[in-house]
Design an enzyme around this catalytic site. Structure first.
Site, mmCIF file in Angstrom:
data_model
loop_
_atom_site.group_PDB
_atom_site.id
_atom_site.type_symbol
_atom_site.label_atom_id
_atom_site.label_comp_id
_atom_site.label_asym_id
_atom_site.label_seq_id
_atom_site.Cartn_x
_atom_site.Cartn_y
_atom_site.Cartn_z
ATOM 1 N N ARG A 1 0.811 -1.227 0.000
ATOM 2 C CA ARG A 1 0.000 0.000 0.000
ATOM 3 C C ARG A 1 0.849 1.283 0.000
ATOM 4 O O ARG A 1 0.344 2.365 -0.252
ATOM 5 C CB ARG A 1 -0.954 -0.023 1.218
ATOM 6 C CG ARG A 1 -2.068 -1.042 1.070
ATOM 7 C CD ARG A 1 -2.786 -1.307 2.392
ATOM 8 N NE ARG A 1 -2.054 -2.275 3.233
ATOM 9 C CZ ARG A 1 -2.464 -2.691 4.430
ATOM 10 N NH1 ARG A 1 -3.596 -2.210 4.936
ATOM 11 N NH2 ARG A 1 -1.757 -3.564 5.127
ATOM 12 N N ASP B 1 6.099 -1.802 11.454
ATOM 13 C CA ASP B 1 5.496 -0.589 10.884
ATOM 14 C C ASP B 1 4.690 0.190 11.927
ATOM 15 O O ASP B 1 3.794 0.951 11.580
ATOM 16 C CB ASP B 1 4.623 -0.944 9.667
ATOM 17 C CG ASP B 1 3.436 -1.822 10.014
ATOM 18 O OD1 ASP B 1 3.362 -2.311 11.166
ATOM 19 O OD2 ASP B 1 2.569 -2.020 9.141
ATOM 20 N N ALA C 1 41.078 45.768 -5.774
ATOM 21 C CA ALA C 1 39.861 45.265 -6.419
ATOM 22 C C ALA C 1 40.191 44.719 -7.804
ATOM 23 O O ALA C 1 41.059 45.233 -8.500
ATOM 24 C CB ALA C 1 38.840 46.389 -6.530
ATOM 25 N N TYR D 1 39.953 24.792 -7.375
ATOM 26 C CA TYR D 1 39.895 23.558 -8.168
ATOM 27 C C TYR D 1 40.576 23.777 -9.505
ATOM 28 O O TYR D 1 40.217 24.706 -10.242
ATOM 29 C CB TYR D 1 38.416 23.196 -8.360
ATOM 30 C CG TYR D 1 38.162 21.859 -8.993
ATOM 31 C CD1 TYR D 1 38.795 20.710 -8.531
ATOM 32 C CD2 TYR D 1 37.257 21.735 -10.050
ATOM 33 C CE1 TYR D 1 38.538 19.479 -9.109
ATOM 34 C CE2 TYR D 1 36.988 20.502 -10.621
ATOM 35 C CZ TYR D 1 37.629 19.375 -10.151
ATOM 36 O OH TYR D 1 37.369 18.150 -10.710
ATOM 37 N N GLU E 1 -9.576 -9.826 11.568
ATOM 38 C CA GLU E 1 -9.002 -8.830 10.662
ATOM 39 C C GLU E 1 -10.108 -8.020 9.984
ATOM 40 O O GLU E 1 -11.194 -8.544 9.724
ATOM 41 C CB GLU E 1 -8.127 -9.517 9.611
ATOM 42 C CG GLU E 1 -6.839 -10.062 10.156
ATOM 43 C CD GLU E 1 -6.063 -9.027 10.953
ATOM 44 O OE1 GLU E 1 -5.652 -8.007 10.387
ATOM 45 O OE2 GLU E 1 -5.870 -9.234 12.169
ATOM 46 N N ASN F 1 0.720 1.906 6.912
ATOM 47 C CA ASN F 1 0.487 1.053 5.745
ATOM 48 C C ASN F 1 0.573 1.831 4.442
ATOM 49 O O ASN F 1 0.849 1.271 3.400
ATOM 50 C CB ASN F 1 -0.890 0.387 5.848
ATOM 51 C CG ASN F 1 -0.969 -0.506 7.074
ATOM 52 O OD1 ASN F 1 -0.081 -1.300 7.321
ATOM 53 N ND2 ASN F 1 -2.014 -0.346 7.854
HETATM 54 C C1 UD1 Z 1 -1.640 -6.381 11.439
HETATM 55 C C2 UD1 Z 1 -2.541 -7.292 12.308
HETATM 56 C C3 UD1 Z 1 -3.776 -6.480 12.732
HETATM 57 C C4 UD1 Z 1 -3.350 -5.231 13.484
HETATM 58 C C5 UD1 Z 1 -2.354 -4.417 12.658
HETATM 59 C C6 UD1 Z 1 -1.771 -3.315 13.526
HETATM 60 C C7 UD1 Z 1 -2.254 -9.579 11.518
HETATM 61 C C8 UD1 Z 1 -2.859 -10.689 10.749
HETATM 62 N N1 UD1 Z 1 -2.940 -8.451 11.555
HETATM 63 O O1 UD1 Z 1 -2.381 -6.081 10.267
HETATM 64 O O2 UD1 Z 1 -4.614 -7.288 13.556
HETATM 65 O O3 UD1 Z 1 -4.498 -4.459 13.793
HETATM 66 O O4 UD1 Z 1 -1.266 -5.230 12.189
HETATM 67 O O5 UD1 Z 1 -0.933 -2.459 12.805
HETATM 68 O O6 UD1 Z 1 -1.192 -9.756 12.080
HETATM 69 N N2 UD1 Z 1 5.006 -8.967 7.828
HETATM 70 C C9 UD1 Z 1 5.992 -9.914 7.730
HETATM 71 N N3 UD1 Z 1 5.747 -11.038 6.990
HETATM 72 C C10 UD1 Z 1 4.566 -11.253 6.382
HETATM 73 C C11 UD1 Z 1 3.541 -10.289 6.502
HETATM 74 C C12 UD1 Z 1 3.790 -9.153 7.240
HETATM 75 O O7 UD1 Z 1 7.087 -9.741 8.260
HETATM 76 O O8 UD1 Z 1 4.416 -12.306 5.743
HETATM 77 C C13 UD1 Z 1 5.275 -7.750 8.612
HETATM 78 C C14 UD1 Z 1 5.151 -6.480 7.813
HETATM 79 O O9 UD1 Z 1 6.408 -6.101 7.262
HETATM 80 C C15 UD1 Z 1 4.688 -5.471 8.858
HETATM 81 C C16 UD1 Z 1 3.946 -6.331 9.889
HETATM 82 O O10 UD1 Z 1 4.324 -7.657 9.635
HETATM 83 O O11 UD1 Z 1 5.766 -4.837 9.501
HETATM 84 C C17 UD1 Z 1 2.435 -6.175 9.793
HETATM 85 O O12 UD1 Z 1 1.995 -6.578 8.511
HETATM 86 P P1 UD1 Z 1 0.814 -5.828 7.781
HETATM 87 O O13 UD1 Z 1 0.586 -6.511 6.472
HETATM 88 O O14 UD1 Z 1 1.051 -4.394 7.744
HETATM 89 O O15 UD1 Z 1 -0.396 -6.193 8.750
HETATM 90 P P2 UD1 Z 1 -1.758 -5.388 8.937
HETATM 91 O O16 UD1 Z 1 -2.646 -5.675 7.810
HETATM 92 O O17 UD1 Z 1 -1.460 -3.967 9.220
HETATM 93 CA CA CA Z 2 0.322 -2.718 9.211
#
Ligand code: UD1
Ligand code: CA
Length: 451
Positions: free
Chosen positions: A14, A103, A419, A383, A155, A224
């Site tokens: 996103r 994040d 000058a 230079y 979610e 996000n």
């Molecule tokens: C997630 C939570 C949600 C919460 C929100 C808060 C889950 C399923 N959902 O949703 O309940 O309200 O955070 O901000 O956990 N990442 C990985 N590997 C992956 C997927 C994601 O390392 O396979 C990392 C991303 O880099 C990120 C974090 O996990 O730093 C969260 O992932 P993101 O996809 O942003 O989750 P949300 O949809 O925001």
């Molecule tokens: Ca997130």
């Protein structure tokens, strides 16, 4: 004992960016760097960062932070799948695992301490951070029973219209008793709208789960997209400005000013509108910066004034006035009570006390003494097309308007340069240099055609 895991493997679709989401910058630091900093005071036994999308780039960015271990998640199948990758790394570990989303960059350490405290005091299997948001869109919703025990997290994309009305959200920060989570992790399934393995499904499968509401819901803002990044920036800026205002710094029209967290200001500093202070900048008492200035990685003494100017990687001592429209860069060092005026550029140049460069000059790789007066339009030609060379100017020396000093060159003390001179050879103390062709005047001269 606590081990920390930070989720940083996702692409951040996103954000619509080539840069991995967690490396986007917020107030001079990346999102994930901020998350790591927020856990430092907890002295975790280990810091595991889960990387995947452009992992080399993320690793390189984090190598300056010592004692971080990287765990690869080569395909990103969800937050639960990411935590599954920890299984071989935490075999036999019996303590707690604090999991943070990479994040969520505005978390305060106090909030995490409180979460850990409640987790341990209640001997929970899992304790999550939650918040009541006016606009819960995009977050997982937290549902509890009448005793306040978490039943499930749904979610946003999987919510029924009714569930979506609920405004208690999951912050993405969890403390798990690792042995409980580890037992369940291999059994995660991806039966949901996004076909991902959700870490949030674990809360229905482990023992007692409590949710702790954060006091200031701004802390848990997840980034996000760029809109949320801009919101986080506003929150961070407000925090920083409040701190300096209460510490005795005047900010005139604060909304037009930006200040990095790494900046230090003394009381009675005045920051005028449209001014930006970045990096490791320190400004001492009584200085007035702006309007319209950028100061980056620089140290300014007391009672310095800067107007409509850019100062980077430089030192300016007390009482010196800079601008309007000056540019100091590349390790400029200016003494006390100097004047660096209109359209003057200083690069890697050192000036002694009470020296003036008031108009239209470029001084590069120059060392000038005290009480020097650099005349309007003076240039040091540093230079030769291949190498940079040094210009040395002694104390009390005065360069005439539009003079050029061709480096390498040394001009002594108390020298006067006429000058329009182009000075190519060293000049001893107390000399007058005139290095220009004489004016020729032919009285009564007319063009032949006119005769
Ligand atoms: C997630 C939570 C949600 C919460 C929100 C808060 C889950 C399923 N959902 O949703 O309940 O309200 O955070 O901000 O956990 N990442 C990985 N590997 C992956 C997927 C994601 O390392 O396979 C990392 C991303 O880099 C990120 C974090 O996990 O730093 C969260 O992932 P993101 O996809 O942003 O989750 P949300 O949809 O925001
Ligand atoms: Ca997130």
């Amino acid at each position: 004992m606590v081990v920390v895991a930070i989720l940083a493997a996702g692409k951040g679709t996103r954000m619509k960016s080539n840069l991995p989401k967690v490396l986007h910058s917020l107030g001079g630091k990346s999102l994930v760097e901020r998350v790591i900093e927020s856990v430092e005071p907890l002295s975790p036994a280990r810091r595991l960062v889960i990387v995947g999308y452009q992992s080399e780039q993320v690793k390189t960015a984090l190598t300056k932070i010592s004692e971080v271990e990287f765990v690869e998640q080569t395909v990103q199948l969800g937050t639960g799948h990411a935590i599954q990758q920890l299984l071989p790394h935490l075999e036999g570990y019996t303590g707690d695992l604090l999991i943070l989303n990479g994040d969520v960059p505005l978390l305060q350490t106090e909030t995490l301490k409180n979460l850990l405290h409640i987790h341990q005091e209640n001997q929970n299997s899992c304790t999550i951070l939650s918040a009541h948001l006016l606009n819960p869109k995009g977050y997982g919703r937290v549902f509890c029973n009448s005793e306040g025990i978490v039943q499930k997290i749904v979610e946003d994309k999987d919510c029924t219209p009714n569930q979506r009305e609920d405004n208690r959200v999951n912050a993405g920060i969890y403390c798990f008793r690792w042995s409980d989570l580890a037992k369940f992790l291999p059994h995660l399934e991806a039966n949901n709208a996004q076909k991902e393995y959700y870490l949030t499904d674990a809360v229905t499968q482990v023992g007692k789960v409590m949710a702790v509401d954060v006091e200031d819901e701004q802390e848990i803002l997840g980034i996000n997209d760029r809109l949320q990044l801009a919101t986080a920036n506003d929150i961070l800026q407000r925090r920083i400005k409040e701190k300096w205002l209460l510490a005795g710094v005047t900010l005139i029209n604060p909304v037009s000013i930006t200040i990095d967290e790494t900046v230090e200001l003394q009381p009675d500093v005045i920051i005028e509108p449209q001014t930006h202070l970045r990096g490791k900048t320190v400004i001492q008492s009584g200085s007035r910066i702006g309007p319209g200035s950028l100061i980056e990685n620089s140290q300014l003494g007391g009672n310095v004034a800067v107007q409509y100017s850019v100062v980077t990687d430089s030192f300016v001592e007390a009482g010196t006035k800079i601008g309007p429209y000056a540019h100091l860069r590349g390790h400029a060092e200016v003494g006390t009570n100097c004047r660096i005026g209109n359209f003057v550029e200083l690069k890697n140049t050192e000036l002694g006390d009470s020296t003036n460069v008031a108009h239209l000059s470029y001084l590069g790789d120059t060392k000038a003494g005290t009480q020097v007066n650099i005349g309007a339009g003076t240039i040091t030609a540093n230079y030769d097309g291949v190498k940079k060379h040094k210009t040395r100017i002694g104390d009390r020396t005065r360069t005439g308007s539009n003079s050029v000093l061709v480096a390498p060159i040394t001009v002594g003390n108390d020298v006067y340069i006429a000058a329009g001179s182009t000075v190519t050879e060293d000049v001893e103390n107390d000399a007058l240099v005139i290095a220009r062709s004489r004016q020729v005047v032919k009285p009564g001269w007319k063009r032949k055609a006119e005769i």
